[in-house]
Design a protein around this motif. Structure first.
Motif, PDB file in Angstrom:
ATOM      1  N   ARG A  33       0.981  -1.358  -0.502  1.00 60.02           N
ATOM      2  CA  ARG A  33       0.195  -0.419  -0.250  1.00 60.02           C
ATOM      3  C   ARG A  33       0.793   0.953  -0.269  1.00 60.02           C
ATOM      4  NH1 ARG A  33      -2.611  -0.671   4.815  1.00 60.02           N
ATOM      5  NH2 ARG A  33      -0.608  -1.176   5.985  1.00 60.02           N
ATOM      6  N   VAL A  48     -15.807  -9.872   5.870  1.00 59.07           N
ATOM      7  CA  VAL A  48     -16.386 -11.329   5.770  1.00 59.07           C
ATOM      8  C   VAL A  48     -15.796 -11.621   7.227  1.00 59.07           C
ATOM      9  CG1 VAL A  48     -15.951 -13.884   5.074  1.00 59.07           C
ATOM     10  CG2 VAL A  48     -15.561 -12.413   3.706  1.00 59.07           C
ATOM     11  N   THR A  77       0.312  -8.424  11.154  1.00 62.28           N
ATOM     12  CA  THR A  77       0.139  -8.035  10.397  1.00 62.28           C
ATOM     13  C   THR A  77      -0.871  -8.706   8.605  1.00 62.28           C
ATOM     14  OG1 THR A  77       1.444  -6.930   8.217  1.00 62.28           O
ATOM     15  CG2 THR A  77       2.642  -9.104   8.733  1.00 62.28           C
ATOM     16  N   GLY A  78      -1.073  -8.048   8.372  1.00 58.59           N
ATOM     17  CA  GLY A  78      -2.213  -8.471   6.954  1.00 58.59           C
ATOM     18  C   GLY A  78      -3.813  -9.321   8.066  1.00 58.59           C
ATOM     19  N   GLY A  80      -5.944  -7.372   9.132  1.00 56.82           N
ATOM     20  CA  GLY A  80      -7.898  -6.911   8.897  1.00 56.82           C
ATOM     21  C   GLY A  80      -7.644  -5.827  10.171  1.00 56.82           C
ATOM     22  N   LYS A  81      -6.521  -5.367  10.332  1.00 53.97           N
ATOM     23  CA  LYS A  81      -6.619  -4.049  11.226  1.00 53.97           C
ATOM     24  C   LYS A  81      -7.697  -3.123  10.634  1.00 53.97           C
ATOM     25  CE  LYS A  81      -2.696  -4.582  12.808  1.00 53.97           C
ATOM     26  NZ  LYS A  81      -2.205  -5.377  11.937  1.00 53.97           N
ATOM     27  N   GLU A  82      -6.874  -2.319   9.786  1.00 56.06           N
ATOM     28  CA  GLU A  82      -7.460  -1.489   9.291  1.00 56.06           C
ATOM     29  C   GLU A  82      -9.205  -1.504   8.726  1.00 56.06           C
ATOM     30  OE1 GLU A  82      -4.941   0.884   6.113  1.00 56.06           O
ATOM     31  OE2 GLU A  82      -6.838   2.313   5.511  1.00 56.06           O
ATOM     32  N   ASP A 146      -1.914   3.728  12.637  1.00 54.72           N
ATOM     33  CA  ASP A 146      -1.249   2.488  12.328  1.00 54.72           C
ATOM     34  C   ASP A 146       0.001   1.906  12.201  1.00 54.72           C
ATOM     35  OD1 ASP A 146      -0.989  -0.033  11.266  1.00 54.72           O
ATOM     36  OD2 ASP A 146      -1.827   0.351   9.405  1.00 54.72           O
ATOM     37  N   ARG A 265      -3.908 -10.714   4.274  1.00 60.41           N
ATOM     38  CA  ARG A 265      -3.112 -10.259   2.640  1.00 60.41           C
ATOM     39  C   ARG A 265      -2.844 -11.272   1.953  1.00 60.41           C
ATOM     40  NH1 ARG A 265      -0.406  -6.648   5.294  1.00 60.41           N
ATOM     41  NH2 ARG A 265      -2.396  -4.652   5.037  1.00 60.41           N
ATOM     42  N   GLU A 268      -5.163 -12.368  -0.344  1.00 59.15           N
ATOM     43  CA  GLU A 268      -5.478 -11.874  -0.766  1.00 59.15           C
ATOM     44  C   GLU A 268      -4.900 -12.152  -1.691  1.00 59.15           C
ATOM     45  OE1 GLU A 268      -7.036  -7.656   0.265  1.00 59.15           O
ATOM     46  OE2 GLU A 268      -6.729  -7.449  -1.688  1.00 59.15           O
TER      47      GLU A 268
HETATM   48  N1  LIG Z   1     -12.508  -9.518   7.586  1.00 61.71           N
HETATM   49  C1  LIG Z   1     -11.997  -9.362   6.060  1.00 61.71           C
HETATM   50  N2  LIG Z   1     -13.009  -9.793   4.908  1.00 61.71           N
HETATM   51  C2  LIG Z   1     -12.592  -9.238   3.761  1.00 61.71           C
HETATM   52  N3  LIG Z   1     -11.281  -8.452   3.681  1.00 61.71           N
HETATM   53  C3  LIG Z   1     -10.450  -8.285   4.650  1.00 61.71           C
HETATM   54  C4  LIG Z   1     -11.093  -8.629   5.789  1.00 61.71           C
HETATM   55  N4  LIG Z   1     -10.367  -8.304   6.963  1.00 61.71           N
HETATM   56  C5  LIG Z   1      -8.942  -8.286   5.904  1.00 61.71           C
HETATM   57  N5  LIG Z   1      -8.855  -8.502   4.304  1.00 61.71           N
HETATM   58  C6  LIG Z   1      -8.371  -7.759   3.378  1.00 61.71           C
HETATM   59  O1  LIG Z   1      -7.325  -7.913   3.636  1.00 61.71           O
HETATM   60  C7  LIG Z   1      -6.217  -6.903   3.219  1.00 61.71           C
HETATM   61  C8  LIG Z   1      -5.202  -6.821   5.107  1.00 61.71           C
HETATM   62  O2  LIG Z   1      -6.220  -5.831   5.398  1.00 61.71           O
HETATM   63  P1  LIG Z   1      -5.803  -5.006   6.607  1.00 61.71           P
HETATM   64  O3  LIG Z   1      -4.994  -3.752   5.567  1.00 61.71           O
HETATM   65  O4  LIG Z   1      -6.700  -4.665   7.066  1.00 61.71           O
HETATM   66  O5  LIG Z   1      -4.897  -5.316   7.371  1.00 61.71           O
HETATM   67  P2  LIG Z   1      -3.814  -4.789   8.654  1.00 61.71           P
HETATM   68  O6  LIG Z   1      -3.991  -5.806   9.680  1.00 61.71           O
HETATM   69  O7  LIG Z   1      -3.807  -3.252   9.211  1.00 61.71           O
HETATM   70  O8  LIG Z   1      -2.010  -5.593   8.062  1.00 61.71           O
HETATM   71  P3  LIG Z   1      -1.375  -4.528   9.070  1.00 61.71           P
HETATM   72  O9  LIG Z   1      -0.843  -4.512  10.154  1.00 61.71           O
HETATM   73  O10 LIG Z   1      -0.271  -4.802   7.275  1.00 61.71           O
HETATM   74  O11 LIG Z   1      -1.008  -2.277   8.315  1.00 61.71           O
HETATM   75  C9  LIG Z   1      -6.726  -5.903   3.041  1.00 61.71           C
HETATM   76  O12 LIG Z   1      -6.618  -5.848   1.351  1.00 61.71           O
HETATM   77  C10 LIG Z   1      -8.080  -5.925   3.201  1.00 61.71           C
HETATM   78  O13 LIG Z   1      -9.245  -5.150   2.607  1.00 61.71           O
END
Ligand SMILES: Nc1ncnc2c1ncn2[C@@H]1O[C@H](COP(=O)(O)OP(=O)(O)OP(=O)(O)O)[C@@H](O)[C@H]1O
Length: 390
Positions: A33, A48, A77-78, A80-82, A146, A265, A268
């Motif tokens: 990103r 989901v 990491t990855g 889905g926290k954001e 973040d 992530r 995906e």
């Molecule tokens: N519950 C969910 N349903 C659908 N897509 C999801 C879900 N959770 C995460 N994703 C997708 O997975 C990817 C990673 O999510 P996100 O960036 O929120 O993770 P993160 O924990 O914030 O990562 P980082 O620690 O690297 O910042 C994104 O493309 C997000 O859209």
């Protein structure tokens, strides 16, 4: 399976429009990103929540979202926290105001102060006019910080002050500006450990985690794996204008057996690549090419040798980092690599590419992280996994 989507702008479910829209072409193929850009626009937001543990999290979010309390989201990491942070915002009374997402790990110590709190004209050389900081931009809405564990100690003191006083003072200003912002922070490191090690202020830690939302790694909520895979299959098939693609039973079993160190992530990325490689509408374990999975079929081409992967990654990193437009270049390089040798192992290549970028940046972690739009923490995780740093 449960899929929640918000109406304001949900790329994941706007499939019909996406197929021909500009977004379809602009999606980068690899999920680095651009963390240095403010995500002022609410972007793809579909969730989901299929596993019982995810449904429990969704229920907690629904309960805490309307409050004004500061939230600390933790998880690998990855995970889905954001997305969780966006969900909290979307279910709060601030849903019609700005959601500003910032990756604290993507900024140098000097830059982050002026970005967070803003500055007045003449505050430093080159400040020809004043600029609002993120707190001011998010006024009335939600500020998502973040990688909050990456904030330098001096910034932690200032952040605590803003949270206590509910006002910011721009750099070089005398007057304070009242702000009304809900703060959501996230981290993938153990903040209590960072407190013990003296890297994170204890008072700020307690201030941030008024509400604590742990997001489980994907391997601990396997009920989400296939619904998420299906969700990404539909999304990428539409974006790439591919006819319906299905997972074979073997492919489903492989997905369920894999431990997902890179969490959602990684899932995906793997589905995205598998959709590109799919033939006759099916994805088998061959197209998934999960780390540790070996296809015994004799017709399979042998995987490229380690030096070949390293060379490809070095060339890709140099081309990418010398280019002006990193995102577009990255997409081209990635496409080229996928097409040139379909048996290249995605995870391995990603790791090699990151190591090559690190070498390109003279092993400077801050510069590498910035160029790749990764946080320093995430970069360090990759470099450790590649065993090039301790
Ligand atoms: N519950 C969910 N349903 C659908 N897509 C999801 C879900 N959770 C995460 N994703 C997708 O997975 C990817 C990673 O999510 P996100 O960036 O929120 O993770 P993160 O924990 O914030 O990562 P980082 O620690 O690297 O910042 C994104 O493309 C997000 O859209």
């Amino acid at each position: 399976m449960e899929l929640l989507a918000h109406n304001f702008r949900s790329d994941f479910i706007r499939g019909a429009n996406l197929a021909k829209g500009a977004d379809a072409d602009e999606q980068p193929l690899i999920a680095f990103r651009d963390a240095t850009q403010l995500s002022l626009i609410i972007r793809a937001t579909a969730f989901v929540f299929a596993d019982p543990r995810s449904r429990a999290l969704r229920d907690v979010i629904a309960r805490i979202a309307p409050s004004e309390a500061t939230v600390l989201i933790t998880g690998e990491t990855g995970t889905g926290k954001e997305l969780v942070a966006r969900h909290v915002h979307a279910m709060s009374n601030r849903r019609n105001a700005q959601f500003v997402a910032i990756n604290c790990g993507a900024f140098s110590e000097t830059l982050i102060e002026s970005e967070l709190f803003g500055y007045e004209r003449g505050a430093f050389t080159g400040a020809l006019q004043g600029k609002a900081g993120w707190f001011e931009t998010a006024n009335g809405g939600t500020l998502f910080l973040d990688e909050v564990g990456d904030l330098p100690l001096a910034m932690q003191v200032k952040l605590l002050r803003v949270l206590q006083e509910r006002e910011v003072v721009r750099l070089g200003a005398r007057k304070s500006i009242p702000i009304d912002v809900r703060l959501i922070a996230a981290t993938n490191i153990d903040l209590s450990e960072a407190v013990r090690a003296g890297r994170f202020r204890e008072d700020l830690y307690y201030r941030l985690q008024v509400i604590s939302l742990p997001v489980l790694p994907l391997r601990e909520r396997t009920g989400d794996v296939l619904p998420l895979a299906q969700h990404f299959l539909t999304t990428y098939a539409r974006r790439l204008q591919v006819e319906e693609v299905r997972l074979t039973a073997d492919a489903e079993r492989a997905l369920l057996a894999y431990p997902w160190p890179g969490n959602i992530r990684e899932l995906e990325n793997i589905i995205h690549r598998a959709v590109l490689l799919s033939r006759a509408g099916f994805i088998t374990p061959t197209e998934l090419n999960l780390p540790g999975w070996h296809n015994a079929a004799p017709s399979q081409p042998s995987p490229p040798s380690q030096p070949a992967i390293t060379l490809a990654a070095e060339t890709a990193a140099d081309t990418l980092l010398d280019a002006h437009d990193d995102a577009a270049m990255l997409q081209k390089v990635w496409n080229h690599l996928l097409q040139s040798d379909q048996s290249i192992h995605f995870e391995e290549l990603q790791q090699q590419l990151i190591v090559a970028a690190w070498e390109h940046c003279q092993r400077n972690q801050v510069r590498t992280a910035k160029r790749l739009s990764l946080s320093r923490n995430v970069l360090r995780t990759y470099l450790k996994r590649a065993q090039v740093i301790d």
